[in-house]
Structures are given as C-alpha cells and as structure tokens.
Design an enzyme around this catalytic site. Structure first.
Site, PDB file in Angstrom:
ATOM      1  N   SER A 109       0.655  -1.282  -0.204  1.00  0.00           N
ATOM      2  CA  SER A 109       0.032   0.023  -0.053  1.00  0.00           C
ATOM      3  C   SER A 109       0.860   1.328   0.165  1.00  0.00           C
ATOM      4  CB  SER A 109      -0.911  -0.004   1.074  1.00  0.00           C
ATOM      5  OG  SER A 109      -2.064  -0.731   0.922  1.00  0.00           O
TER       6      SER A 109
ATOM      7  N   LYS B 292      -0.393   3.694  -2.684  1.00  0.00           N
ATOM      8  CA  LYS B 292      -1.200   4.625  -2.398  1.00  0.00           C
ATOM      9  C   LYS B 292      -0.774   6.130  -2.344  1.00  0.00           C
ATOM     10  CE  LYS B 292      -4.962   1.837  -0.615  1.00  0.00           C
ATOM     11  NZ  LYS B 292      -4.178   0.463  -0.181  1.00  0.00           N
TER      12      LYS B 292
ATOM     13  N   SER C  30      -6.059   3.445   4.409  1.00  0.00           N
ATOM     14  CA  SER C  30      -5.321   2.947   3.177  1.00  0.00           C
ATOM     15  C   SER C  30      -6.428   2.014   2.368  1.00  0.00           C
ATOM     16  CB  SER C  30      -4.350   1.759   3.849  1.00  0.00           C
ATOM     17  OG  SER C  30      -3.415   1.276   2.620  1.00  0.00           O
TER      18      SER C  30
END
Length: 460
Positions: free
Chosen positions: A43, A46, A103
């Site tokens: 993640s 992101k 997230s």
C-alpha cells in the site's frame, strides 16, 4: 525433517528486507540497505495515487467536492476498504481521506478511475509520474498496491516519493498525521496510528502490507529544525517494523546536521505526456487556451483584475504557488455573467481594493495588499465570536506568513475561519476569527502541543 522443511519454506517465503534513511531537508542519504532492490511496495503504492490526486486538484482536472460515482470494479476491491457500493456517489475529498488514512483499496481504485477512466490508464500515469520524479526502478500496475506481476518499487524510490509528497503538497500533508478522519460514510482510523502516537515528532506517511511484501512503511518525523524520512520494506510484523523504523529515525536524527539548507525537490516535468484517459493534460503540458471561455468583463473590471494580479504577486512572494495565487485572484475580480457590453452601457465603478474579499473552500493562499487589513477567507461564522491569536510580529509580512503556515498545518480546527492581521502600535497580531469558544479552545490546545504560540480571543 517435516519441521525443518516447514522452517525452510517459511524462510523462503519471507519478504526481503530493504531500508533507506534521508535528511528530508537536503535529500542526503544517511543510511541504505538493499535500497535499489525491486520489491513489492504493497500500500505504499497509494502514496503515488494520492500524489496524482493532489496534482489533479491543483491542475483543475477535478475538485475536492466533485461527486465521484463508484464503479463495480472499485466496490469489489478486497479489504482494507471503506465499504463503497457500486453506483453510489461520494465527494472526491472523502476518497482521498480514506486512501491516505484508512489505506482503503476501494477508495484508491475509485480515485484512479475517476481521473483516468480506467485503473490501467491510471497505472500508466502513475508510472510516468514516477519516472519524471527520478523513480527509475518503479513500475505501477494498479492504484492500491495489492500484489500483481510487475508491480514493483524500491526503498529508494518510495523515499523519493515521500519527500515529494512532503514538499510538493504541504497543504495536504496533515492528512497523514491524523489519528482518524471522517471519510464521508464513516470515521476511519489511521493504519499508522501506533507509530504516530509512540514516536516523538512522527507525522506520516504511509504503511503497507501484503504477504509478498511483508510489512512496509515510509515514515517522516520532525524534531527542531531536523526532518528525517525512513523507509522499511519486508518487516516481519507491524510491531517489529515500527521498532525498526523508530531505530532508523533515531539514527537519522543523530547523523543529520543541526542546520542544513532546505533544497526542495523539483516537481516532475511531463514533456509530451498527454494520455490521461480523458483527463486534462498534466501541469507542465498544459497550454494556454486559444479562446477564453470566461464571461466578458463589465466595463471597469480591468482595474479589479489589476488589483487581483497584485494580490497574486504578493501571495507568490509569501510562498504560495503562483498558479494558485493567480487563479484565486482572477476569481476574485468583478466579472459579469452577461453578454458582451454594448456601447454606452451602464457602468459601475471598479471595486475598491479594501473591499476585495478572496473566498475559497480550500486553505486560501492569496492575501490582500500589504497596507490593508488581511482578509483571506469569507466568514460564514454567524454567531461564532471567538478566535485565537498565534503571535505578534514586527512586520505584516511575518504575520501573514505565520497565518498561512499555521492554517495549512492545522486544517482540522482552523478550516472555515477568518484569517486577519490586526495592526496596533505594538505590532501586527496574527489571528484566526469566527470560531465558537470550544473550537478556539481546541485549536489552541492542538497548536500548543506543537509548540505554537496561541491564546484565545473572546467576544469584543
């Protein structure tokens, strides 16, 4: 033998470890290990999704209040997710909050599709942006970071991206330090809240985990004049990862010099990148329109635009981005939504400079002319008669600079307030007004926790 085979299999599946520590002020590398090994970012991906989202808002491709319709593809993403449903609409700002704090995979995918028409097109934009930043060993295949063939990055590249987020979009950086945030349909906690609470000075940036990646983290912390960014790939658990990051941050603070010049990274240049899946061109590829689509000005409004231009120039000197200053200044000019004026039409005198109020739904970066009282946000406070004072300064410029910096760092409690510089024989007071007593008290407590001077101002 069976036990030994299981141990060896577990070791074989363990994600490789990599780390990077830099002095964020200069970009100097203070420590690295396997920093250029291509690994699964999880993640941390992101961070790029959010960078492009901020870029799109700045470029006018979308606004924070744009209602985004959620596609089946976005709604179907596995956890972690916000819980979006196919067909519902939600403001773009809430997708940003959910992706940054929670997230959320569904929010990240929705951002990509909203900006580029498909996640594949958005992933290509992500990769182009990465290359333009100098992230030479990064390739993105999706907006969320779930494991996919060819979706790879490095500790060095993710550290570079974290530094760009910090310096390119400081007005949004506070998102990464929020313990929780309201994301439109519910309040969501920060996946990085344990490190934020435990490590002094920590204020971001992003966690990541998949089986293939292990526990990843890009963290930033500030103590005094020093700011350190540390990145870890391949932690064995969130606890051990956080401990390792804290160790690396401590190392960074020991090795970084007490004083160092801030050398901000150059924003990525996009020569010839025009494929955006229906979105507008990227910042440096934007060209001036051949024909203005704005309504024709009323006679005399040119004076207002000249004044607004001076305001924008002042904002630029105070550190605001010139594109934002000019856009807000033009919007403040007296422009009529009418057909072109006919000869001998009735005219109105141009607005006096002291009557120009520059209003925005976002943190304002435009200030009035230096010799006038600074009013940078239209007040909607109604009966909100309290305020806070964040210091007295010898010049108006110093007071304006502190107001802008404080507003960007404490958007949670100061959003929607009226920023004013009050001049007296003793100096220039920097104040935020239009608050309830509870809001003023909370704002001062939060600011004092950051060692910012603050005291409440009651109704006069």
């Amino acid at each position: 033998m069976v036990w030994m085979a299981l141990v060896l299999a577990t070791q074989a599946l363990a994600a490789p470890y990599a780390a990077m520590v830099i002095d964020a002020r200069t970009g100097e590398v203070l420590h690295s290990r396997n920093a250029d090994t291509r690994l699964h970012p999880a993640s941390l991906t992101k961070m790029m999704t959010l960078y492009i989202a901020f870029e799109a808002v700045r470029n006018g491709e979308i606004t924070l209040d744009t209602q985004v319709r959620i596609t089946k593809a976005a709604a179907a993403e596995p956890p972690s997710k916000l819980g979006l449903r196919a067909g519902q609409t939600i403001a773009f700002r809430y997708l940003i909050r959910a992706a940054a704090v929670k997230s959320a995979n569904d929010a990240a995918t929705a951002i990509g599709i909203a900006l580029s028409g498909s996640e594949a097109a958005f992933a290509r934009r992500m990769t182009r942006t990465a290359k333009a930043m100098g992230m030479s060993r990064t390739t993105f295949k999706n907006a969320h970071g779930l494991t996919e063939a060819g979706h790879l990055s490095t500790a060095r590249d993710m550290t570079t991206l974290g530094r760009h987020l910090l310096y390119d979009y400081p007005e949004y950086y506070n998102l990464f330090s929020r313990q929780s945030t309201h994301a439109g349909i519910k309040t969501v906690p920060n996946t990085n809240r344990r490190l934020l609470a435990a490590y002094r000075g920590a204020d971001g940036i992003k966690t990541g985990y998949t089986r293939a990646a292990g526990f990843n983290l890009v963290a930033s912390a500030k103590r005094g004049d020093k700011r350190i960014i540390a990145t870890v790939f391949g932690g064995k658990s969130s606890t051990s990862r956080n401990a390792k990051v804290a160790e690396l941050l401590d190392m960074g603070f020991r090795r970084a010099p007490s004083r160092a010049p801030i050398r901000k990274p150059a924003r990525p240049a996009y020569a010839g990148n025009t494929e955006l899946g229906g979105a507008t061109q990227l910042a440096s590829a934007v060209r001036a329109p051949q024909r203005s689509l704005r309504p024709v000005m009323r006679p005399g409004a040119g004076v207002a635009i000249q004044v607004a231009g001076a305001v924008a120039e002042t904002a630029a000197k105070n550190g605001a981005r010139i594109q934002d200053g000019i856009a807000a200044a033009i919007a403040a000019a007296d422009i009529a939504p009418t057909a072109p004026p006919v000869e001998n039409a009735d005219t109105r005198p141009a607005l006096r400079p002291e009557n120009l109020v520059l209003a925005s739904t976002e943190p304002a970066e435009v200030v009035a002319e230096p010799e006038q009282e600074v009013v940078t946000r239209l007040s909607t406070s109604g009966g909100h008669l309290w305020g806070v004072n964040v210091g007295r300064y010898t010049t108006r410029y110093e007071a304006e600079k502190v107001l802008l910096k404080t507003a960007l760092s404490e958007m949670t409690t100061l959003e929607g307030t009226l920023r004013k510089v009050n001049q007296s024989s003793r100096g220039f007071d920097a104040t935020f007004q239009g608050m309830t007593r509870e809001q003023a008290d909370l704002a001062c407590r939060r600011l004092k926790a950051r060692n910012v001077t603050c005291f409440m101002i009651g109704p006069s």
